[in-house]
Design an enzyme around this catalytic site. Structure first.
Site, short mmCIF file in Angstrom:
data_model
loop_
_atom_site.label_atom_id
_atom_site.label_comp_id
_atom_site.label_asym_id
_atom_site.label_seq_id
_atom_site.Cartn_x
_atom_site.Cartn_y
_atom_site.Cartn_z
N GLU A 43 0.84 -1.21 0.00
CA GLU A 43 0.00 0.00 0.00
C GLU A 43 0.88 1.26 0.00
O GLU A 43 0.59 2.24 -0.70
CB GLU A 43 -0.90 -0.03 1.24
CG GLU A 43 -1.78 1.19 1.42
CD GLU A 43 -2.15 1.41 2.88
OE1 GLU A 43 -2.02 0.48 3.70
OE2 GLU A 43 -2.57 2.54 3.19
N ASP A 47 0.45 3.72 -3.11
CA ASP A 47 -0.01 5.08 -2.86
C ASP A 47 0.86 6.08 -3.62
O ASP A 47 0.36 6.98 -4.30
CB ASP A 47 0.05 5.33 -1.35
CG ASP A 47 -0.28 6.76 -0.97
OD1 ASP A 47 -1.44 7.16 -1.17
OD2 ASP A 47 0.62 7.47 -0.50
N ASP A 116 -7.28 1.09 0.80
CA ASP A 116 -5.91 0.62 1.05
C ASP A 116 -5.58 -0.59 0.17
O ASP A 116 -4.47 -0.70 -0.36
CB ASP A 116 -5.74 0.19 2.52
CG ASP A 116 -5.76 1.39 3.47
OD1 ASP A 116 -5.67 2.53 2.99
OD2 ASP A 116 -5.88 1.16 4.68
N GLU A 119 -4.85 0.41 -3.37
CA GLU A 119 -3.48 0.93 -3.47
C GLU A 119 -2.45 -0.20 -3.42
O GLU A 119 -1.46 -0.18 -4.16
CB GLU A 119 -3.21 1.95 -2.36
CG GLU A 119 -3.99 3.24 -2.57
CD GLU A 119 -3.66 4.32 -1.55
OE1 GLU A 119 -3.76 5.51 -1.90
OE2 GLU A 119 -3.31 3.98 -0.40
#
Lengths: 226, 226
Positions: A43, A47, A116, A119
């Site tokens: 994640e 991101d 999450d 990502e």
């Protein structure tokens, strides 16, 4: 392979070479004894990769937008709401691997966790196949959200709006007091005008929590419709 | 081509195909009449590209670090201090194109501007030659800073340290009140412990300002050496 994982791959238009990588991206920390065996590291990577893909798309396609406008539109696009919508499209819900207790508590419905996981899946594609491949997949998924943001349907910068109103009213001082609620993984932001607390907001980042606080105060003042 | 620009290219190990792109990355907004003819849009892009390069490097090379550790180390690496050091290496100082007034006021010495220009140059390389090329250049430039951060010489997470101390002292509530000083392009953060203001810090991001505020309070308490 798990039939559920194939469903996600089909929706993504991407076949993982290493199926364990996709499994890792779907594993919540409650299902493991170590932070390293859950989606959190992926994640972290996804991101940053998502931010860059959206930044590049905006930079290339909107040469007339200033840095500030680019930043605002990017925040409007890259948010939990967009990502949990994408999670819906990818049929991620119900496929996340939780520990037993969390499963019972319906963490599956938690939009921050869904975001999450999306990502983390982006992070997994990036590490396996590089930036250019991931870029194509993300642009394909997010184009409608970017267009909505640009046309102003999705995008509204409440902080800026509030600042403009306060300035009209003679330089009132605005401050945000931020709290990170680590346990539950969200942020709270209290909005102060001339040192008086006027509202509070919540979100998955400080930015989102501040926007939410500004939005709620605009509502209170009758400057904003719900 | 300007001889100064060649100096930067040599230090980078990268020749720009489009020299105007490098010139744009060196142009401060004071030298133009439009936000689009200065480095700010490229800085927006370069900032995101830099984050991703460092994220990937940490992810790949440190499989045992948790998401939280990765995030902390990334913040320690990607900060104005590192980037203004890099600006020094690249001989960027004195080559930034300013409007006359700003030149006289020695904006050249401003480390936040130097850091912005470095990010803009990264953005320019990314848009011209893609992620993989930029990655090689950044890793080459930043490796020593990453290694310092990992070995703990550069990295110190004052917010975490403060939180640990406050928890030892019985769950005192910590809050940061953030201000964005838009005119001067820096952030101020006031640190509150149990609603009493105990210190303030400054930085080029909210994160940096909060770290600085935590650091100053640790100093005051004698928990930290200068």
């Amino acid at each position: 392979m798990d039939i559920k994982m194939e469903e996600i791959e089909n929706a993504l238009g991407y076949k993982f070479k290493d199926k364990n990588l996709l499994k890792l991206a779907l594993t919540h920390k409650s299902a493991t004894h170590s932070n390293k065996n859950c989606y959190e590291r992926l994640e972290f990577l996804g991101d940053a990769a998502l931010e860059l893909v959206v930044s590049k798309y905006l930079f290339v396609n909107f040469p007339d937008l200033s840095e500030g406008e680019l930043t605002n539109i990017r925040s409007a696009v890259v948010c939990s709401q967009t990502l949990s919508d994408v999670a819906e499209k990818l049929s991620i819900k119900n496929h996340i691997i939780f520990g037993k207790r969390e499963k019972m508590e319906k963490f599956n419905e938690n939009k921050f966790i869904l975001a999450d996981v999306v990502e983390a899946i982006f992070g997994a594609i990036f590490i396996e196949s590089g930036f250019d491949k991931l870029e194509k997949i993300i642009v394909n998924l997010l184009k409608p959200y970017i267009q909505k943001a640009i046309s102003g349907k999705l995008f509204y910068d409440y902080k800026t709006k509030l600042q403009e109103i306060m300035q009209r009213e003679g330089q009132k001082e605005i401050a945000y007091k931020d709290y990170e609620i680590i346990e539950k993984k969200y942020f709270k932001s209290e909005l102060f005008v001339d040192d008086k607390k006027v509202s509070e907001g919540y979100g998955s980042s400080k930015k989102e929590a501040q926007q939410d606080a500004a939005y709620k105060f605009l509502l209170k003042m009758g400057e904003q419709e719900e």
